[in-house]
Design a protein around this motif. Structure first.
Motif, PDB file in Angstrom:
ATOM      1  N   GLU A  86       4.832  40.878  50.617  1.00 43.03           N
ATOM      2  CA  GLU A  86       6.103  41.586  50.685  1.00 43.03           C
ATOM      3  C   GLU A  86       6.986  41.090  51.829  1.00 43.03           C
ATOM      4  O   GLU A  86       8.202  41.274  51.812  1.00 43.03           O
ATOM      5  CB  GLU A  86       5.866  43.090  50.863  1.00 43.03           C
ATOM      6  N   ALA A  87       6.373  40.460  52.822  1.00 38.74           N
ATOM      7  CA  ALA A  87       7.118  40.027  54.003  1.00 38.74           C
ATOM      8  C   ALA A  87       7.791  38.674  53.829  1.00 38.74           C
ATOM      9  O   ALA A  87       8.657  38.301  54.618  1.00 38.74           O
ATOM     10  CB  ALA A  87       6.190  39.973  55.211  1.00 38.74           C
ATOM     11  N   VAL A  88       7.409  37.928  52.794  1.00 35.09           N
ATOM     12  CA  VAL A  88       7.932  36.573  52.595  1.00 35.09           C
ATOM     13  C   VAL A  88       8.720  36.475  51.296  1.00 35.09           C
ATOM     14  O   VAL A  88       8.279  36.949  50.250  1.00 35.09           O
ATOM     15  CB  VAL A  88       6.782  35.542  52.568  1.00 35.09           C
ATOM     16  N   THR A  89       9.888  35.868  51.377  1.00 37.45           N
ATOM     17  CA  THR A  89      10.741  35.671  50.196  1.00 37.45           C
ATOM     18  C   THR A  89      11.023  34.182  50.018  1.00 37.45           C
ATOM     19  O   THR A  89      11.424  33.509  50.971  1.00 37.45           O
ATOM     20  CB  THR A  89      12.077  36.417  50.347  1.00 37.45           C
ATOM     21  N   VAL A  90      10.783  33.669  48.823  1.00 38.66           N
ATOM     22  CA  VAL A  90      11.083  32.273  48.485  1.00 38.66           C
ATOM     23  C   VAL A  90      12.157  32.286  47.414  1.00 38.66           C
ATOM     24  O   VAL A  90      12.046  33.005  46.422  1.00 38.66           O
ATOM     25  CB  VAL A  90       9.828  31.543  47.964  1.00 38.66           C
ATOM     26  N   ASP A  91      13.233  31.500  47.597  1.00 35.82           N
ATOM     27  CA  ASP A  91      14.378  31.621  46.689  1.00 35.82           C
ATOM     28  C   ASP A  91      14.224  30.874  45.361  1.00 35.82           C
ATOM     29  O   ASP A  91      15.094  30.969  44.497  1.00 35.82           O
ATOM     30  CB  ASP A  91      15.676  31.207  47.386  1.00 35.82           C
ATOM     31  N   LYS A  92      13.118  30.133  45.189  1.00 35.76           N
ATOM     32  CA  LYS A  92      12.847  29.473  43.918  1.00 35.76           C
ATOM     33  C   LYS A  92      11.423  29.830  43.493  1.00 35.76           C
ATOM     34  O   LYS A  92      10.474  29.566  44.236  1.00 35.76           O
ATOM     35  CB  LYS A  92      12.996  27.957  44.028  1.00 35.76           C
ATOM     36  N   LYS A  93      11.291  30.394  42.307  1.00 41.30           N
ATOM     37  CA  LYS A  93       9.990  30.870  41.847  1.00 41.30           C
ATOM     38  C   LYS A  93       8.949  29.768  41.837  1.00 41.30           C
ATOM     39  O   LYS A  93       7.794  29.989  42.231  1.00 41.30           O
ATOM     40  CB  LYS A  93      10.129  31.471  40.440  1.00 41.30           C
ATOM     41  N   GLU A  94       9.335  28.562  41.392  1.00 36.40           N
ATOM     42  CA  GLU A  94       8.367  27.472  41.304  1.00 36.40           C
ATOM     43  C   GLU A  94       7.886  27.008  42.682  1.00 36.40           C
ATOM     44  O   GLU A  94       6.850  26.341  42.809  1.00 36.40           O
ATOM     45  CB  GLU A  94       8.959  26.283  40.546  1.00 36.40           C
ATOM     46  N   CYS A  95       8.640  27.355  43.733  1.00 33.95           N
ATOM     47  CA  CYS A  95       8.273  26.954  45.089  1.00 33.95           C
ATOM     48  C   CYS A  95       7.467  28.028  45.817  1.00 33.95           C
ATOM     49  O   CYS A  95       7.043  27.828  46.956  1.00 33.95           O
ATOM     50  CB  CYS A  95       9.529  26.629  45.897  1.00 33.95           C
ATOM     51  N   GLU A  96       7.262  29.142  45.149  1.00 26.87           N
ATOM     52  CA  GLU A  96       6.590  30.271  45.793  1.00 26.87           C
ATOM     53  C   GLU A  96       5.173  29.946  46.277  1.00 26.87           C
ATOM     54  O   GLU A  96       4.818  30.277  47.420  1.00 26.87           O
ATOM     55  CB  GLU A  96       6.573  31.468  44.852  1.00 26.87           C
ATOM     56  N   PRO A  97       4.320  29.287  45.461  1.00 24.00           N
ATOM     57  CA  PRO A  97       2.963  28.991  45.945  1.00 24.00           C
ATOM     58  C   PRO A  97       2.944  28.170  47.226  1.00 24.00           C
ATOM     59  O   PRO A  97       2.245  28.520  48.187  1.00 24.00           O
ATOM     60  CB  PRO A  97       2.330  28.226  44.777  1.00 24.00           C
ATOM     61  N   VAL A  98       3.725  27.101  47.274  1.00 21.49           N
ATOM     62  CA  VAL A  98       3.716  26.269  48.479  1.00 21.49           C
ATOM     63  C   VAL A  98       4.439  26.974  49.616  1.00 21.49           C
ATOM     64  O   VAL A  98       4.047  26.866  50.782  1.00 21.49           O
ATOM     65  CB  VAL A  98       4.321  24.872  48.198  1.00 21.49           C
ATOM     66  N   GLY A  99       5.484  27.749  49.309  1.00 18.52           N
ATOM     67  CA  GLY A  99       6.171  28.498  50.349  1.00 18.52           C
ATOM     68  C   GLY A  99       5.278  29.562  50.963  1.00 18.52           C
ATOM     69  O   GLY A  99       5.253  29.755  52.180  1.00 18.52           O
ATOM     70  N   PHE A 100       4.530  30.245  50.124  1.00 22.14           N
ATOM     71  CA  PHE A 100       3.584  31.239  50.622  1.00 22.14           C
ATOM     72  C   PHE A 100       2.518  30.590  51.507  1.00 22.14           C
ATOM     73  O   PHE A 100       2.033  31.193  52.467  1.00 22.14           O
ATOM     74  CB  PHE A 100       2.904  31.953  49.448  1.00 22.14           C
TER      75      PHE A 100
END
Length: 260
Positions: A86-100
């Protein structure tokens, strides 16, 4: 942007990322079933489903401890080092795994987890008398890493690494934004690098920002059986688009060895 501002940018990014790394610093009592066979196990679905995740207690025993890596200080992570989804937001869904992965956000359903902060001891460099700039650069030239272990039943670990590879490939260029609480960052490039270890391993140079304020990071992920080890590293002596630093190979090799 001069040295003070560049260092401030690096520190901000580093502070956010030390909450880090990748694969699930969160825990769960359940895990995926079915998956890839570990070395020495039967082939096919029977071998895949036979992979049983290590418990948190077992991962703690397999984690790095002080004295395991010459020239580095090792300490355990605490709750403040782990970011919640909940604390992290990534603006592109496909980038979420690496962003997380940069912030240590839980991915999948790990059965056990453990974490360590591994900080290189300051290097002793000879500098000319009065050369303050060189002395400052030398003082900042040390690599810090957050090392996390997460274990999965069945093919959970293999899927975890595959998802991360796919995400990094999709987001290698074009950039994406991510934020944690009030800290906003922009990833401008992800470049794959060579690495060996475990049953499979992958590494990237991750760049935040552009120009003189750009900060490079290293993301290394290896899988051994049902355990995924993630290393997210930064070096405050490296700033700017053309700057870089070596992966903490000694840390990676030591952790790989302790996983058996």
């Amino acid at each position: 942007m001069r040295a003070t501002a560049v260092r401030r940018t690096a520190l901000a990014a580093s502070a956010a990322c030390l909450a880090l790394l990748a694969t699930a610093c969160g825990g769960s009592d359940s895990g995926d079933k079915g998956g890839s066979a570990a070395p020495g196990s039967q082939g096919g679905d029977a071998g895949k489903s036979a992979i049983k995740a290590l418990t948190t207690a077992e991962l703690e025993k397999a984690s790095l401890e002080q004295g395991d890596v010459d020239g580095y200080k090792v300490s355990r992570t605490g709750p403040e080092d782990i970011a919640s989804p909940e604390a992290v937001t990534v603006d592109k869904k496909e980038c979420e795994p690496v962003g997380f992965a940069f912030y240590g956000v839980k991915r999948g359903t790990p059965v056990g987890n453990a974490g360590r902060k591994v900080v290189e001891e300051p290097k002793k460099k000879k500098t000319a008398p009065g050369d303050l700039k060189d002395a400052m650069t030398g003082a900042l030239d040390m690599t810090s890493s957050l090392v996390t272990l997460a274990s999965y039943d069945g093919d959970g670990a293999e899927k975890n690494l595959a998802e991360l590879r796919e995400s990094a490939a999709a987001c290698a260029t074009g950039g994406f934004g991510l934020s944690m609480k009030d800290t906003k960052q922009t990833i401008t490039s992800i470049t794959e690098e060579k690495v060996t270890g475990g049953d499979e391993a992958v590494a990237w140079r991750v760049q935040m920002g552009k120009g003189e304020s750009a900060v490079p990071f290293k993301l290394v992920v290896l899988r051994k059986g049902g355990t995924v080890a993630t290393f997210f590293s930064f070096n405050l002596g490296a700033t700017g688009e053309k700057s870089d630093f070596d992966k903490p190979t000694a840390v990676i090799d030591a952790q790989d060895g302790k996983l058996g």
